[in-house]
Write an enzyme that holds these catalytic residues in place. Sequence first.
Site, PDB file in Angstrom:
ATOM      1  N   CYS A   2       0.819  -1.212   0.000  1.00  0.00           N
ATOM      2  CA  CYS A   2       0.000   0.000   0.000  1.00  0.00           C
ATOM      3  C   CYS A   2       0.856   1.266   0.000  1.00  0.00           C
ATOM      4  O   CYS A   2       1.987   1.256   0.481  1.00  0.00           O
ATOM      5  CB  CYS A   2      -0.863   0.045   1.252  1.00  0.00           C
ATOM      6  N   ARG A  27       4.232   0.393  -6.214  1.00  0.00           N
ATOM      7  CA  ARG A  27       4.284  -0.460  -5.027  1.00  0.00           C
ATOM      8  C   ARG A  27       3.278  -1.611  -5.118  1.00  0.00           C
ATOM      9  O   ARG A  27       3.373  -2.561  -4.348  1.00  0.00           O
ATOM     10  CB  ARG A  27       4.000   0.380  -3.779  1.00  0.00           C
ATOM     11  N   TRP A  74      -3.492  -2.489  -1.154  1.00  0.00           N
ATOM     12  CA  TRP A  74      -3.179  -3.842  -1.608  1.00  0.00           C
ATOM     13  C   TRP A  74      -3.851  -4.738  -0.586  1.00  0.00           C
ATOM     14  O   TRP A  74      -3.415  -4.819   0.561  1.00  0.00           O
ATOM     15  CB  TRP A  74      -1.669  -4.011  -1.582  1.00  0.00           C
ATOM     16  N   ASN A 100      -1.103   1.825   6.303  1.00  0.00           N
ATOM     17  CA  ASN A 100      -0.293   0.731   5.741  1.00  0.00           C
ATOM     18  C   ASN A 100       0.094  -0.176   6.899  1.00  0.00           C
ATOM     19  O   ASN A 100       0.485   0.323   7.953  1.00  0.00           O
ATOM     20  CB  ASN A 100       1.004   1.253   5.128  1.00  0.00           C
ATOM     21  N   GLY A 101       0.034  -1.475   6.667  1.00  0.00           N
ATOM     22  CA  GLY A 101       0.441  -2.407   7.718  1.00  0.00           C
ATOM     23  C   GLY A 101      -0.697  -3.337   8.087  1.00  0.00           C
ATOM     24  O   GLY A 101      -1.691  -3.453   7.351  1.00  0.00           O
ATOM     25  N   GLU A 481      17.432 -16.155 -10.947  1.00  0.00           N
ATOM     26  CA  GLU A 481      16.976 -14.779 -11.131  1.00  0.00           C
ATOM     27  C   GLU A 481      16.246 -14.624 -12.477  1.00  0.00           C
ATOM     28  O   GLU A 481      15.219 -13.960 -12.564  1.00  0.00           O
ATOM     29  CB  GLU A 481      18.166 -13.817 -11.020  1.00  0.00           C
ATOM     30  N   LYS A 485      12.362 -13.437 -12.775  1.00  0.00           N
ATOM     31  CA  LYS A 485      12.005 -12.245 -13.553  1.00  0.00           C
ATOM     32  C   LYS A 485      10.924 -12.585 -14.560  1.00  0.00           C
ATOM     33  O   LYS A 485       9.943 -11.877 -14.703  1.00  0.00           O
ATOM     34  CB  LYS A 485      13.266 -11.735 -14.259  1.00  0.00           C
ATOM     35  N   GLU A 488       7.463 -13.317 -12.927  1.00  0.00           N
ATOM     36  CA  GLU A 488       6.889 -12.110 -12.332  1.00  0.00           C
ATOM     37  C   GLU A 488       6.132 -11.269 -13.338  1.00  0.00           C
ATOM     38  O   GLU A 488       5.027 -10.822 -13.066  1.00  0.00           O
ATOM     39  CB  GLU A 488       8.025 -11.205 -11.822  1.00  0.00           C
ATOM     40  N   HIS A 504      17.446 -35.792 -12.278  1.00  0.00           N
ATOM     41  CA  HIS A 504      16.833 -36.263 -11.032  1.00  0.00           C
ATOM     42  C   HIS A 504      15.353 -35.922 -10.964  1.00  0.00           C
ATOM     43  O   HIS A 504      14.771 -35.904  -9.884  1.00  0.00           O
ATOM     44  CB  HIS A 504      17.588 -35.688  -9.831  1.00  0.00           C
ATOM     45  N   LYS A 601       5.865  -3.788  -4.740  1.00  0.00           N
ATOM     46  CA  LYS A 601       7.283  -3.473  -4.800  1.00  0.00           C
ATOM     47  C   LYS A 601       7.974  -3.764  -3.475  1.00  0.00           C
ATOM     48  O   LYS A 601       9.058  -4.312  -3.435  1.00  0.00           O
ATOM     49  CB  LYS A 601       7.453  -1.995  -5.171  1.00  0.00           C
TER      50      LYS A 601
HETATM   51  C1  F6R Z   1      11.793  -9.396  -7.840  1.00  0.00           C
HETATM   52  C2  F6R Z   1      11.632  -8.485  -6.731  1.00  0.00           C
HETATM   53  C3  F6R Z   1      11.404  -9.061  -5.383  1.00  0.00           C
HETATM   54  C4  F6R Z   1      12.314  -8.377  -4.357  1.00  0.00           C
HETATM   55  C5  F6R Z   1      11.980  -8.883  -2.947  1.00  0.00           C
HETATM   56  C6  F6R Z   1      12.873  -8.238  -1.904  1.00  0.00           C
HETATM   57  O1  F6R Z   1      11.922  -8.717  -9.036  1.00  0.00           O
HETATM   58  O2  F6R Z   1      11.699  -7.300  -6.889  1.00  0.00           O
HETATM   59  O3  F6R Z   1      11.584 -10.440  -5.384  1.00  0.00           O
HETATM   60  O4  F6R Z   1      13.638  -8.659  -4.692  1.00  0.00           O
HETATM   61  O5  F6R Z   1      10.655  -8.580  -2.647  1.00  0.00           O
HETATM   62  O6  F6R Z   1      12.682  -6.861  -1.858  1.00  0.00           O
HETATM   63  P1  F6R Z   1      13.758  -5.923  -1.194  1.00  0.00           P
HETATM   64  O7  F6R Z   1      15.007  -6.026  -2.002  1.00  0.00           O
HETATM   65  O8  F6R Z   1      13.156  -4.557  -1.238  1.00  0.00           O
HETATM   66  O9  F6R Z   1      13.962  -6.420   0.206  1.00  0.00           O
END
Ligand code: F6R
Length: 606
Positions: A2, A27, A74, A100-101, A481, A485, A488, A504, A601
């Site tokens: 949020c 976010r 959110w 938020n929270g 990674e 990506k 996502e 395996h 985010k």
């Molecule tokens: C993937 C992504 C998330 C963050 C994860 C940690 O593209 O952005 O997997 O890497 O939520 O977030 P931070 O780095 O802000 O702790």
Amino acid sequence: MCGIIGYTGSESAVPIIIEGLKKLEYRGYDSAGIAVYGRDGINVIKRKGRLAELERHVSGISVNYSSGIGHTRWATHGEPSDINSHPHAGSRNEIAVVHNGIIENYKQLKEQLEKKGISFISETDSEVIAQLAEYYYDKYKGDIIETVIKVSNRLEGSYALGIICHDEPDKLVAIKKDNPLIIGEAAHGNFIASDIPAVLKHTNKIYYLEDKEIALLHKNQVEFFNIDKEPIKKTPETVTWSVESAEKGGEPHFMLKEIKEQPKILRETINSAGNDGENKIVIDNLDITRYNKIVITACGSAYNAGIAAKYVFERLCRFPCIETELASEFRYKDAVIDEKTLVILISQSGETADTIAAMREAKLKKSDTLAIVNVIGSTIAKESDYCVYTAAGPEIAVATTKAFSAQLAVLYILAVSFAVKLGKITSETERELMAEIAALPEKTAAILEKVDEIQKYASTCIGYKSIFFIGRNIDYAIAMEGSLKLKEISYIHSEAYAGGELKHGTISLIEDGTLVVAIANCERLYPKIISNAEQVISRGAKVVLIGKNCRFSNANCELFDLPECNELFSPSLSVIVLQLFSYYVAANKGLDIDKPRNLAKSVTVE
Ligand code: F6R
């Protein structure tokens, strides 16, 4: 997660709040709303869905409101709906709140308030705050600070709150606990926000609110109080991020802009950590010889950076005990760590709930904590014993790209520094390794010049139902990674496997038309990964091979050659191709790349 924005000043609040909400869209959210105060009292407008929906509804309202709060929600408690959206007002419409929270004791509070005859209209935990605030505001005869203190003392859980009150039209009150909130001081008024980009256009003078500190914003000044209502003095920090750094700069998406910024941010990060910046001082001061164990912990992509780092640390430092743990697992496993353990936390936002909890767990067990963080003044940056900042600037796209690359660069430099201190490498090797690291920005720039090639290939891949990523050793880390990506932002199912694990189990999933992306930067393991490629091709798969000196030729294999590079630092090169590949697959599918469905985010709640 949020987003909160609030404003009180001499300008019209509505456009400023809407604009701030747009800057917080990254976010992640499913509904949005505003509450503004004007001549006719508090006016709450909120809608499920995108901000455009809210904008349509606020377009008709008077621009004379000069104070207000806004929120992107959110959903956690209660489905995304108009009613469950924020702001929430009390039953008398005297106080409106954005939150938020998560309020953990909201059910008990709700029951108590219901017994007093107060009725609720939403399914949220947040409404309880607005109702409680109205209850106390009445009881404390209109003392808004006293009210906020009373409310805060009753809440269990995490919160960042923005509050406006019917009787105090020019004021805005904020308080936080375990959830970020900043105060921005501008020439024409004052702001609250959950993140800096929301206010960057108006000010770079930022106060970071600490837990249980209260900010009382007037149009032309900000007062701060502690939880005992005593005035406190806080010093603002000047943020160096530019307004342009939070704009798309002519690119169709923030993600593409951020991918393309990587040579620059790598240069800045390497300079600051490796040459003569403040980060170098932190790294130089860290005495690795005091520890007998290193635990790297993080979430998502930051965790993947930690997996890659484990290989680099092991190879260069020959340190006996290095673990990389998901922060969400580490925090609950009663880790065997003590004052001889260095816990390294990696986080772009510095506000990820699990990573914060992991840090606090480490501190509880007397371990030293070193944070690699992008957001200055964030919780992890402030609470860790040592903090090295990545110079990635604001990262707006939900899927991380440039912050991940900056994390890798800091981790390489740390590994080299530790290896020197541990006497595992000579100063000549140190020089060679640092020169390799310093060459990364140029090499990433060279890969970015091939963007058209990657774009063209990615456009042929949108039909795949499932894509596998394989690699061995450090290439496996970057395969993880690449896979993350892709899923996502493109919503294509994907998994990453260590090449040696194919036989395996996973190989049973390979059939005609499966795509396998193979990373091949480890010279010693090149024949092994080629053998993996041959095995999957013979079962009908198509292969994309990403690596240096790829010498494999097969009608079912596409090659992406990478510049020559020490394999330990090659993740920084492979990842550029993987990011561009994911980006263009998603772009060709016409998806909302910067705001992928269901993702946020900064994951500030569990
Ligand atoms: C993937 C992504 C998330 C963050 C994860 C940690 O593209 O952005 O997997 O890497 O939520 O977030 P931070 O780095 O802000 O702790």
